[in-house]
Design a protein around this motif. Sequence first.
Motif, PDB file in Angstrom:
ATOM      1  N   ALA A   1       0.828  -1.207   0.000  1.00 33.55           N
ATOM      2  CA  ALA A   1       0.000   0.000   0.000  1.00 33.55           C
ATOM      3  C   ALA A   1       0.863   1.257   0.000  1.00 33.55           C
ATOM      4  CB  ALA A   1      -0.927  -0.006   1.205  1.00 33.55           C
ATOM      5  N   ASP A   2       1.973   1.224   0.705  1.00 30.95           N
ATOM      6  CA  ASP A   2       2.873   2.379   0.758  1.00 30.95           C
ATOM      7  C   ASP A   2       3.460   2.664  -0.619  1.00 30.95           C
ATOM      8  OD1 ASP A   2       4.551   4.383   2.257  1.00 30.95           O
ATOM      9  OD2 ASP A   2       6.156   3.085   1.477  1.00 30.95           O
ATOM     10  N   ARG A   3       3.932   1.600  -1.304  1.00 31.84           N
ATOM     11  CA  ARG A   3       4.509   1.790  -2.636  1.00 31.84           C
ATOM     12  C   ARG A   3       3.469   2.323  -3.610  1.00 31.84           C
ATOM     13  NH1 ARG A   3       9.186  -1.491  -2.674  1.00 31.84           N
ATOM     14  NH2 ARG A   3      10.028  -1.203  -0.558  1.00 31.84           N
ATOM     15  N   LEU A   4       2.279   1.758  -3.584  1.00 33.00           N
ATOM     16  CA  LEU A   4       1.239   2.178  -4.519  1.00 33.00           C
ATOM     17  C   LEU A   4       0.755   3.600  -4.234  1.00 33.00           C
ATOM     18  CD1 LEU A   4      -0.910  -1.091  -4.769  1.00 33.00           C
ATOM     19  CD2 LEU A   4       0.716  -0.201  -6.449  1.00 33.00           C
ATOM     20  N   SER A   5       0.647   3.955  -2.984  1.00 37.37           N
ATOM     21  CA  SER A   5       0.145   5.285  -2.631  1.00 37.37           C
ATOM     22  C   SER A   5       1.132   6.379  -3.017  1.00 37.37           C
ATOM     23  CB  SER A   5      -0.154   5.356  -1.130  1.00 37.37           C
ATOM     24  OG  SER A   5       1.039   5.197  -0.372  1.00 37.37           O
ATOM     25  N   ARG A   6       2.426   6.030  -3.121  1.00 43.41           N
ATOM     26  CA  ARG A   6       3.444   7.020  -3.472  1.00 43.41           C
ATOM     27  C   ARG A   6       3.896   6.926  -4.917  1.00 43.41           C
ATOM     28  NH1 ARG A   6       7.979   6.336  -1.505  1.00 43.41           N
ATOM     29  NH2 ARG A   6       7.823   4.282  -0.522  1.00 43.41           N
ATOM     30  N   GLY A   7       3.403   5.946  -5.669  1.00 42.73           N
ATOM     31  CA  GLY A   7       3.839   5.763  -7.044  1.00 42.73           C
ATOM     32  C   GLY A   7       3.326   6.852  -7.970  1.00 42.73           C
ATOM     33  N   ASP A   8       4.219   7.362  -8.832  1.00 46.28           N
ATOM     34  CA  ASP A   8       3.788   8.361  -9.815  1.00 46.28           C
ATOM     35  C   ASP A   8       2.889   7.721 -10.867  1.00 46.28           C
ATOM     36  OD1 ASP A   8       5.215  10.355  -8.578  1.00 46.28           O
ATOM     37  OD2 ASP A   8       6.970  10.175  -9.863  1.00 46.28           O
ATOM     38  N   MET A   9       3.230   6.497 -11.262  1.00 46.53           N
ATOM     39  CA  MET A   9       2.447   5.755 -12.247  1.00 46.53           C
ATOM     40  C   MET A   9       2.432   4.290 -11.841  1.00 46.53           C
ATOM     41  SD  MET A   9       0.694   6.155 -15.037  1.00 46.53           S
ATOM     42  CE  MET A   9      -0.130   5.033 -16.179  1.00 46.53           C
ATOM     43  N   ILE A  10       1.270   3.664 -11.936  1.00 44.47           N
ATOM     44  CA  ILE A  10       1.137   2.251 -11.579  1.00 44.47           C
ATOM     45  C   ILE A  10       0.791   1.470 -12.842  1.00 44.47           C
ATOM     46  CG2 ILE A  10      -0.159   0.562 -10.219  1.00 44.47           C
ATOM     47  CD1 ILE A  10      -0.777   2.910  -8.263  1.00 44.47           C
ATOM     48  N   TYR A  11       1.566   0.430 -13.097  1.00 47.70           N
ATOM     49  CA  TYR A  11       1.316  -0.448 -14.237  1.00 47.70           C
ATOM     50  C   TYR A  11       0.805  -1.788 -13.708  1.00 47.70           C
ATOM     51  CZ  TYR A  11       4.152   2.958 -16.774  1.00 47.70           C
ATOM     52  OH  TYR A  11       4.647   4.113 -17.326  1.00 47.70           O
ATOM     53  N   ALA A  12      -0.382  -2.183 -14.148  1.00 47.15           N
ATOM     54  CA  ALA A  12      -0.976  -3.456 -13.723  1.00 47.15           C
ATOM     55  C   ALA A  12      -0.871  -4.445 -14.878  1.00 47.15           C
ATOM     56  CB  ALA A  12      -2.431  -3.260 -13.320  1.00 47.15           C
TER      57      ALA A  12
END
Length: 287
Positions: free
Chosen positions: A121-132
Amino acid sequence: MDIFEKIQEDRSQFSPSEQRIADILLDQFDFAVNASIIELAERAEVSPPTVTRFCRRLGCQSFSDFKVRLAKTAFVGVRYLNPEAKSTAPVDVAEDVITKAQNALFMIHRTLDPAVLDKVADRLSRGDMIYAFGSGGNSSMIASELQNRLFRLGSRVTASNDHNMQLMLTAAAQTNDVIVGSSFSGRNEDLARCFALARENGISTIALTQSGTPVAEAAELVIGIDIPEGDNIYRPTSTRFAFLAVIDIVASLVAYRNRKLSTVTLRHIKQQLVEHRDSDDRQVLGD
Protein backbone atom coordinates in the motif's frame (compact mmCIF):
# COMPACT_ATOMS: atom_id res chain seq x y z
CA MET A 1 -3.07 -37.03 -31.60
CA ASP A 2 -3.61 -37.60 -27.89
CA ILE A 3 -4.33 -41.26 -27.06
CA PHE A 4 -7.51 -40.47 -25.17
CA GLU A 5 -8.78 -38.16 -27.89
CA LYS A 6 -8.30 -41.06 -30.31
CA ILE A 7 -10.19 -43.41 -27.99
CA GLN A 8 -13.11 -41.00 -27.80
CA GLU A 9 -13.23 -40.60 -31.60
CA ASP A 10 -13.02 -44.33 -32.42
CA ARG A 11 -14.82 -45.84 -29.42
CA SER A 12 -17.99 -46.66 -31.34
CA GLN A 13 -15.94 -48.76 -33.76
CA PHE A 14 -14.14 -50.80 -31.07
CA SER A 15 -14.78 -54.50 -30.68
CA PRO A 16 -15.99 -55.69 -27.24
CA SER A 17 -12.42 -56.71 -26.29
CA GLU A 18 -11.03 -53.34 -27.39
CA GLN A 19 -13.71 -51.55 -25.40
CA ARG A 20 -12.63 -53.44 -22.26
CA ILE A 21 -9.05 -52.26 -22.79
CA ALA A 22 -10.28 -48.69 -23.35
CA ASP A 23 -12.36 -48.83 -20.14
CA ILE A 24 -9.28 -49.84 -18.14
CA LEU A 25 -7.32 -46.90 -19.58
CA LEU A 26 -10.08 -44.48 -18.64
CA ASP A 27 -11.08 -45.90 -15.27
CA GLN A 28 -7.83 -47.42 -13.99
CA PHE A 29 -5.16 -45.11 -15.36
CA ASP A 30 -2.64 -45.69 -12.56
CA PHE A 31 -2.77 -49.43 -13.21
CA ALA A 32 -2.59 -49.09 -17.00
CA VAL A 33 0.41 -46.76 -17.02
CA ASN A 34 2.42 -49.21 -14.90
CA ALA A 35 1.13 -52.54 -16.23
CA SER A 36 2.99 -54.93 -18.51
CA ILE A 37 1.31 -56.14 -21.68
CA ILE A 38 0.49 -59.44 -19.95
CA GLU A 39 -1.00 -57.71 -16.90
CA LEU A 40 -3.11 -55.40 -19.06
CA ALA A 41 -4.29 -58.33 -21.19
CA GLU A 42 -5.27 -60.34 -18.10
CA ARG A 43 -7.15 -57.42 -16.57
CA ALA A 44 -9.08 -56.86 -19.83
CA GLU A 45 -9.58 -60.62 -20.35
CA VAL A 46 -7.96 -60.52 -23.79
CA SER A 47 -4.78 -61.93 -25.33
CA PRO A 48 -1.49 -59.96 -25.52
CA PRO A 49 -1.73 -59.81 -29.35
CA THR A 50 -5.12 -58.11 -28.95
CA VAL A 51 -3.47 -55.47 -26.78
CA THR A 52 -0.79 -55.00 -29.43
CA ARG A 53 -3.39 -54.58 -32.17
CA PHE A 54 -5.26 -52.09 -29.99
CA CYS A 55 -2.08 -50.06 -29.53
CA ARG A 56 -1.48 -49.97 -33.27
CA ARG A 57 -5.07 -48.91 -33.84
CA LEU A 58 -4.32 -45.88 -31.67
CA GLY A 59 -1.38 -44.99 -33.89
CA CYS A 60 1.37 -46.48 -31.72
CA GLN A 61 4.11 -48.59 -33.30
CA SER A 62 4.28 -51.04 -30.40
CA PHE A 63 3.18 -51.61 -26.82
CA SER A 64 6.36 -49.86 -25.67
CA ASP A 65 5.52 -46.81 -27.77
CA PHE A 66 2.00 -46.92 -26.36
CA LYS A 67 3.34 -46.91 -22.77
CA VAL A 68 5.55 -43.90 -23.49
CA ARG A 69 2.61 -41.93 -24.91
CA LEU A 70 0.41 -43.04 -22.03
CA ALA A 71 2.96 -41.81 -19.49
CA LYS A 72 3.07 -38.42 -21.19
CA THR A 73 -0.68 -38.13 -20.66
CA ALA A 74 -0.08 -37.90 -16.92
CA PHE A 75 1.55 -34.51 -17.44
CA VAL A 76 -1.71 -33.15 -18.84
CA GLY A 77 -3.60 -34.19 -15.73
CA VAL A 78 -5.14 -37.52 -14.88
CA ARG A 79 -8.21 -35.85 -13.41
CA TYR A 80 -9.23 -34.81 -16.94
CA LEU A 81 -9.40 -38.42 -18.13
CA ASN A 82 -12.23 -39.55 -15.91
CA PRO A 83 -13.58 -36.52 -14.00
CA GLU A 84 -15.10 -37.15 -10.61
CA ALA A 85 -18.87 -37.39 -10.80
CA LYS A 86 -20.64 -34.43 -9.23
CA SER A 87 -24.29 -33.65 -8.72
CA THR A 88 -25.57 -31.33 -11.44
CA ALA A 89 -28.67 -30.28 -9.52
CA PRO A 90 -28.77 -26.44 -9.37
CA VAL A 91 -28.95 -26.43 -5.57
CA ASP A 92 -25.83 -28.62 -5.30
CA VAL A 93 -23.89 -26.69 -7.95
CA ALA A 94 -24.71 -23.42 -6.19
CA GLU A 95 -23.60 -24.84 -2.84
CA ASP A 96 -20.35 -26.17 -4.37
CA VAL A 97 -19.43 -22.86 -6.01
CA ILE A 98 -20.35 -20.66 -3.06
CA THR A 99 -18.70 -22.95 -0.49
CA LYS A 100 -15.44 -22.99 -2.45
CA ALA A 101 -15.56 -19.20 -2.79
CA GLN A 102 -16.07 -18.86 0.97
CA ASN A 103 -13.20 -21.27 1.62
CA ALA A 104 -10.90 -19.27 -0.67
CA LEU A 105 -11.73 -16.04 1.17
CA PHE A 106 -11.27 -17.70 4.57
CA MET A 107 -7.91 -19.16 3.60
CA ILE A 108 -6.52 -15.93 2.13
CA HIS A 109 -7.64 -14.05 5.23
CA ARG A 110 -5.68 -16.46 7.42
CA THR A 111 -2.50 -16.38 5.34
CA LEU A 112 -2.12 -12.70 4.41
CA ASP A 113 0.92 -10.97 5.90
CA PRO A 114 -0.12 -7.52 7.24
CA ALA A 115 3.45 -6.23 7.01
CA VAL A 116 3.61 -7.04 3.29
CA LEU A 117 0.20 -5.45 2.71
CA ASP A 118 1.41 -2.31 4.44
CA LYS A 119 4.52 -2.13 2.24
CA VAL A 120 2.48 -2.74 -0.91
CA ALA A 121 0.00 0.00 0.00
CA ASP A 122 2.87 2.38 0.76
CA ARG A 123 4.51 1.79 -2.64
CA LEU A 124 1.24 2.18 -4.52
CA SER A 125 0.15 5.28 -2.63
CA ARG A 126 3.44 7.02 -3.47
CA GLY A 127 3.84 5.76 -7.04
CA ASP A 128 3.79 8.36 -9.82
CA MET A 129 2.45 5.75 -12.25
CA ILE A 130 1.14 2.25 -11.58
CA TYR A 131 1.32 -0.45 -14.24
CA ALA A 132 -0.98 -3.46 -13.72
CA PHE A 133 0.13 -6.51 -15.72
CA GLY A 134 -1.70 -9.79 -16.21
CA SER A 135 -2.11 -12.26 -19.06
CA GLY A 136 -4.61 -15.05 -19.61
CA GLY A 137 -8.25 -15.12 -18.59
CA ASN A 138 -7.95 -14.70 -14.84
CA SER A 139 -4.83 -12.57 -14.49
CA SER A 140 -5.99 -10.18 -17.22
CA MET A 141 -9.18 -9.70 -15.25
CA ILE A 142 -7.22 -9.03 -12.05
CA ALA A 143 -5.03 -6.42 -13.78
CA SER A 144 -8.13 -4.65 -15.10
CA GLU A 145 -9.74 -4.81 -11.69
CA LEU A 146 -6.69 -3.21 -10.06
CA GLN A 147 -6.94 -0.37 -12.56
CA ASN A 148 -10.68 -0.14 -11.89
CA ARG A 149 -10.13 0.14 -8.13
CA LEU A 150 -7.23 2.60 -8.15
CA PHE A 151 -8.15 5.18 -10.80
CA ARG A 152 -11.18 6.30 -8.78
CA LEU A 153 -8.85 6.99 -5.84
CA GLY A 154 -6.82 9.47 -7.87
CA SER A 155 -3.99 7.09 -8.76
CA ARG A 156 -2.47 7.21 -12.23
CA VAL A 157 -2.79 3.60 -13.35
CA THR A 158 -2.97 1.60 -16.57
CA ALA A 159 -3.48 -2.10 -17.21
CA SER A 160 -1.98 -4.31 -19.92
CA ASN A 161 -2.49 -7.97 -20.83
CA ASP A 162 -0.11 -8.02 -23.81
CA HIS A 163 3.39 -9.40 -23.19
CA ASN A 164 5.15 -7.13 -25.68
CA MET A 165 3.36 -4.03 -24.42
CA GLN A 166 4.21 -4.99 -20.84
CA LEU A 167 7.88 -5.23 -21.75
CA MET A 168 7.82 -1.84 -23.51
CA LEU A 169 5.98 -0.19 -20.62
CA THR A 170 8.53 -1.62 -18.22
CA ALA A 171 11.39 -0.27 -20.31
CA ALA A 172 9.77 3.18 -20.37
CA ALA A 173 8.89 3.26 -16.65
CA GLN A 174 10.50 5.76 -14.30
CA THR A 175 12.09 5.10 -10.91
CA ASN A 176 9.09 6.29 -8.91
CA ASP A 177 6.65 4.11 -10.86
CA VAL A 178 5.32 0.77 -9.62
CA ILE A 179 4.66 -2.44 -11.55
CA VAL A 180 2.06 -4.87 -10.18
CA GLY A 181 1.82 -8.26 -11.83
CA SER A 182 -0.76 -11.00 -11.40
CA SER A 183 -0.08 -14.66 -12.20
CA PHE A 184 -2.25 -17.46 -10.88
CA SER A 185 0.36 -20.13 -11.71
CA GLY A 186 3.45 -18.05 -10.98
CA ARG A 187 5.06 -19.43 -14.15
CA ASN A 188 4.51 -16.50 -16.49
CA GLU A 189 8.05 -16.14 -17.84
CA ASP A 190 7.28 -12.88 -19.66
CA LEU A 191 6.03 -11.29 -16.45
CA ALA A 192 9.11 -12.52 -14.58
CA ARG A 193 11.25 -10.95 -17.32
CA CYS A 194 9.47 -7.61 -16.84
CA PHE A 195 10.05 -7.80 -13.10
CA ALA A 196 13.75 -8.52 -13.60
CA LEU A 197 14.12 -5.55 -15.95
CA ALA A 198 12.21 -3.26 -13.61
CA ARG A 199 14.37 -4.19 -10.63
CA GLU A 200 17.52 -3.58 -12.66
CA ASN A 201 16.20 -0.07 -13.30
CA GLY A 202 15.26 0.54 -9.67
CA ILE A 203 11.50 0.29 -10.17
CA SER A 204 9.31 -1.26 -7.47
CA THR A 205 7.66 -4.56 -8.41
CA ILE A 206 4.76 -6.29 -6.68
CA ALA A 207 3.53 -9.80 -7.46
CA LEU A 208 0.16 -11.36 -6.70
CA THR A 209 0.92 -15.02 -7.25
CA GLN A 210 1.77 -18.39 -5.74
CA SER A 211 4.67 -18.35 -3.30
CA GLY A 212 8.01 -19.83 -4.34
CA THR A 213 7.35 -19.58 -8.09
CA PRO A 214 9.50 -17.87 -10.76
CA VAL A 215 7.24 -14.80 -10.76
CA ALA A 216 7.38 -14.57 -6.98
CA GLU A 217 11.16 -14.89 -6.97
CA ALA A 218 11.51 -12.13 -9.57
CA ALA A 219 9.40 -9.58 -7.66
CA GLU A 220 10.45 -7.24 -4.88
CA LEU A 221 7.25 -7.65 -2.86
CA VAL A 222 5.03 -10.72 -2.99
CA ILE A 223 1.47 -11.23 -1.80
CA GLY A 224 1.36 -15.01 -1.77
CA ILE A 225 -1.97 -16.51 -2.83
CA ASP A 226 -1.76 -20.26 -2.29
CA ILE A 227 -5.24 -21.76 -2.52
CA PRO A 228 -5.81 -25.47 -3.35
CA GLU A 229 -8.33 -25.91 -6.15
CA GLY A 230 -9.65 -29.46 -5.71
CA ASP A 231 -10.49 -31.93 -8.48
CA ASN A 232 -13.70 -30.56 -9.98
CA ILE A 233 -12.55 -29.53 -13.46
CA TYR A 234 -15.92 -28.01 -14.37
CA ARG A 235 -16.17 -25.47 -11.55
CA PRO A 236 -14.50 -22.13 -12.34
CA THR A 237 -11.43 -21.46 -10.21
CA SER A 238 -12.32 -20.21 -6.75
CA THR A 239 -8.82 -18.75 -6.37
CA ARG A 240 -9.92 -15.66 -8.26
CA PHE A 241 -12.12 -14.68 -5.31
CA ALA A 242 -8.97 -14.58 -3.18
CA PHE A 243 -7.23 -12.40 -5.78
CA LEU A 244 -10.21 -10.04 -5.89
CA ALA A 245 -10.25 -9.80 -2.09
CA VAL A 246 -6.56 -8.90 -2.10
CA ILE A 247 -7.22 -6.18 -4.69
CA ASP A 248 -10.00 -4.74 -2.51
CA ILE A 249 -7.81 -4.82 0.59
CA VAL A 250 -4.91 -3.11 -1.16
CA ALA A 251 -7.19 -0.50 -2.75
CA SER A 252 -8.76 0.29 0.62
CA LEU A 253 -5.33 0.74 2.21
CA VAL A 254 -4.27 3.05 -0.63
CA ALA A 255 -7.47 5.06 -0.20
CA TYR A 256 -6.84 5.55 3.50
CA ARG A 257 -3.22 6.58 2.90
CA ASN A 258 -4.25 9.09 0.21
CA ARG A 259 -7.48 10.04 1.94
CA LYS A 260 -7.63 13.65 0.75
CA LEU A 261 -6.95 12.84 -2.90
CA SER A 262 -9.23 9.79 -2.81
CA THR A 263 -12.11 11.76 -1.31
CA VAL A 264 -11.89 14.54 -3.88
CA THR A 265 -11.64 12.13 -6.83
CA LEU A 266 -14.49 9.94 -5.62
CA ARG A 267 -16.70 13.00 -5.15
CA HIS A 268 -15.94 14.26 -8.67
CA ILE A 269 -16.84 10.88 -10.14
CA LYS A 270 -20.05 10.60 -8.12
CA GLN A 271 -21.05 14.14 -9.09
CA GLN A 272 -20.94 13.22 -12.78
CA LEU A 273 -22.88 10.00 -12.22
CA VAL A 274 -25.60 11.81 -10.28
CA GLU A 275 -25.90 14.48 -12.97
CA HIS A 276 -26.01 12.11 -15.94
CA ARG A 277 -27.24 8.75 -14.67
CA ASP A 278 -28.62 8.63 -11.11
CA SER A 279 -31.17 10.81 -9.36
CA ASP A 280 -29.21 10.71 -6.11
CA ASP A 281 -25.97 9.32 -4.67
CA ARG A 282 -27.35 6.08 -3.23
CA GLN A 283 -26.24 3.95 -6.18
CA VAL A 284 -22.91 2.14 -6.19
CA LEU A 285 -19.96 4.19 -7.38
CA GLY A 286 -19.87 3.42 -11.07
CA ASP A 287 -19.65 -0.38 -10.73
